[in-house]
Motif scaffolding. Structure first.
Motif, PDB file in Angstrom:
ATOM      1  N   ARG A 132       0.840  -1.209   0.000  1.00 53.16           N
ATOM      2  CA  ARG A 132       0.000   0.000   0.000  1.00 53.16           C
ATOM      3  C   ARG A 132       0.869   1.250   0.000  1.00 53.16           C
ATOM      4  N   GLN A 133       1.925   1.237   0.774  1.00 54.27           N
ATOM      5  CA  GLN A 133       2.809   2.398   0.833  1.00 54.27           C
ATOM      6  C   GLN A 133       3.471   2.645  -0.517  1.00 54.27           C
ATOM      7  N   LEU A 134       4.006   1.603  -1.131  1.00 53.74           N
ATOM      8  CA  LEU A 134       4.664   1.761  -2.433  1.00 53.74           C
ATOM      9  C   LEU A 134       3.680   2.187  -3.520  1.00 53.74           C
ATOM     10  N   LEU A 135       2.478   1.631  -3.486  1.00 55.88           N
ATOM     11  CA  LEU A 135       1.488   1.975  -4.508  1.00 55.88           C
ATOM     12  C   LEU A 135       0.944   3.384  -4.332  1.00 55.88           C
ATOM     13  N   SER A 136       0.794   3.829  -3.102  1.00 57.63           N
ATOM     14  CA  SER A 136       0.189   5.143  -2.880  1.00 57.63           C
ATOM     15  C   SER A 136       1.203   6.289  -2.934  1.00 57.63           C
ATOM     16  N   GLN A 137       2.477   6.000  -2.681  1.00 52.74           N
ATOM     17  CA  GLN A 137       3.454   7.082  -2.583  1.00 52.74           C
ATOM     18  C   GLN A 137       4.484   7.104  -3.695  1.00 52.74           C
ATOM     19  N   THR A 138       4.468   6.108  -4.587  1.00 52.63           N
ATOM     20  CA  THR A 138       5.444   6.072  -5.678  1.00 52.63           C
ATOM     21  C   THR A 138       4.755   5.709  -6.982  1.00 52.63           C
ATOM     22  N   ARG A 139       5.513   5.813  -8.044  1.00 53.99           N
ATOM     23  CA  ARG A 139       5.035   5.382  -9.361  1.00 53.99           C
ATOM     24  C   ARG A 139       5.814   4.157  -9.833  1.00 53.99           C
ATOM     25  N   ILE A 140       6.382   3.417  -8.896  1.00 58.77           N
ATOM     26  CA  ILE A 140       7.134   2.208  -9.230  1.00 58.77           C
ATOM     27  C   ILE A 140       6.203   1.238  -9.949  1.00 58.77           C
ATOM     28  N   PRO A 141       6.652   0.659 -11.071  1.00 56.00           N
ATOM     29  CA  PRO A 141       5.815  -0.309 -11.789  1.00 56.00           C
ATOM     30  C   PRO A 141       5.442  -1.494 -10.892  1.00 56.00           C
ATOM     31  N   LEU A 142       4.270  -2.069 -11.137  1.00 53.21           N
ATOM     32  CA  LEU A 142       3.787  -3.185 -10.327  1.00 53.21           C
ATOM     33  C   LEU A 142       4.772  -4.352 -10.320  1.00 53.21           C
TER      34      LEU A 142
ATOM     35  N   SER B  78       2.069 -11.511 -11.337  1.00 51.75           N
ATOM     36  CA  SER B  78       0.741 -12.132 -11.215  1.00 51.75           C
ATOM     37  C   SER B  78       0.524 -12.700  -9.807  1.00 51.75           C
ATOM     38  N   ALA B  79       1.566 -13.242  -9.189  1.00 51.41           N
ATOM     39  CA  ALA B  79       1.436 -13.759  -7.815  1.00 51.41           C
ATOM     40  C   ALA B  79       1.167 -12.613  -6.853  1.00 51.41           C
ATOM     41  N   PHE B  80       1.852 -11.490  -7.060  1.00 50.24           N
ATOM     42  CA  PHE B  80       1.610 -10.305  -6.235  1.00 50.24           C
ATOM     43  C   PHE B  80       0.181  -9.814  -6.428  1.00 50.24           C
ATOM     44  N   THR B  81      -0.276  -9.762  -7.671  1.00 48.51           N
ATOM     45  CA  THR B  81      -1.629  -9.296  -7.965  1.00 48.51           C
ATOM     46  C   THR B  81      -2.671 -10.167  -7.270  1.00 48.51           C
ATOM     47  N   ARG B  82      -2.497 -11.485  -7.314  1.00 53.04           N
ATOM     48  CA  ARG B  82      -3.438 -12.387  -6.640  1.00 53.04           C
ATOM     49  C   ARG B  82      -3.442 -12.145  -5.132  1.00 53.04           C
ATOM     50  N   ALA B  83      -2.254 -11.993  -4.542  1.00 54.56           N
ATOM     51  CA  ALA B  83      -2.166 -11.754  -3.095  1.00 54.56           C
ATOM     52  C   ALA B  83      -2.803 -10.417  -2.739  1.00 54.56           C
ATOM     53  N   PHE B  84      -2.519  -9.380  -3.508  1.00 52.36           N
ATOM     54  CA  PHE B  84      -3.063  -8.056  -3.216  1.00 52.36           C
ATOM     55  C   PHE B  84      -4.586  -8.067  -3.325  1.00 52.36           C
ATOM     56  N   ARG B  85      -5.098  -8.782  -4.323  1.00 55.96           N
ATOM     57  CA  ARG B  85      -6.559  -8.885  -4.480  1.00 55.96           C
ATOM     58  C   ARG B  85      -7.166  -9.613  -3.280  1.00 55.96           C
ATOM     59  N   ARG B  86      -6.484 -10.629  -2.769  1.00 53.75           N
ATOM     60  CA  ARG B  86      -6.962 -11.356  -1.585  1.00 53.75           C
ATOM     61  C   ARG B  86      -6.987 -10.438  -0.364  1.00 53.75           C
ATOM     62  N   TRP B  87      -5.961  -9.577  -0.217  1.00 54.76           N
ATOM     63  CA  TRP B  87      -5.866  -8.675   0.929  1.00 54.76           C
ATOM     64  C   TRP B  87      -6.863  -7.526   0.858  1.00 54.76           C
ATOM     65  N   SER B  88      -7.007  -6.931  -0.329  1.00 58.51           N
ATOM     66  CA  SER B  88      -7.768  -5.687  -0.430  1.00 58.51           C
ATOM     67  C   SER B  88      -9.106  -5.826  -1.147  1.00 58.51           C
ATOM     68  N   GLY B  89      -9.287  -6.898  -1.884  1.00 55.00           N
ATOM     69  CA  GLY B  89     -10.517  -7.054  -2.647  1.00 55.00           C
ATOM     70  C   GLY B  89     -10.452  -6.428  -4.027  1.00 55.00           C
ATOM     71  N   GLN B  90      -9.308  -5.853  -4.383  1.00 54.58           N
ATOM     72  CA  GLN B  90      -9.162  -5.295  -5.722  1.00 54.58           C
ATOM     73  C   GLN B  90      -7.723  -5.427  -6.191  1.00 54.58           C
TER      74      GLN B  90
END
Length: 125
Positions: free
Chosen positions: A52-62, A75-87
């Protein structure tokens, strides 16, 4: 703090963290269990916090955020993030990311029927 450091600098494991505290891995597990926590759940919470910190405060690519958090693939990060946040992380970043502009919030209108933008949504109670 220990988990944040380990996640961002090494492959984070219960054995490594236990070594840092100069205790056996099973002792660490016992202490965590006594507190109602598990090592993996704490790692996930910490990864989510850093993400959340990296996504909200930087423009670092996913893909680079994924690597920084120890994921081999975005893709593994995306699946985990979706599980944590719902999006997905990209959608979350659009709402919370750097250099916010007034973008429409999908499906959101105020009492007068006007589209609510992200800037106005943050102002809402």
């Amino acid at each position: 703090r220990m988990l944040r450091t380990e996640l961002l600098t090494n492959q984070c494991s219960a054995a490594t963290v236990a070594d840092r505290f100069a205790i056996h891995r099973r002792t660490l597990s016992r202490h965590l269990r006594a507190e109602g926590a598990g090592f993996q759940s704490l790692v996930d919470e910490t990864r989510f916090e850093i993400a959340r910190q990296l996504l909200s405060q930087t423009r670092i690519p996913l893909s680079e955020v994924a690597v920084a958090l120890g994921y081999s693939e975005a893709s593994a990060f995306t699946r985990a993030f979706r599980r944590w946040s719902g999006q997905a992380p990209a959608a979350w970043r659009l709402e919370h990311g750097p250099a916010q502009t007034s973008r429409p919030v999908p499906g959101s209108q105020d009492r007068d029927g006007r589209q609510i933008t992200t800037a106005r949504a943050r102002e809402q109670p």
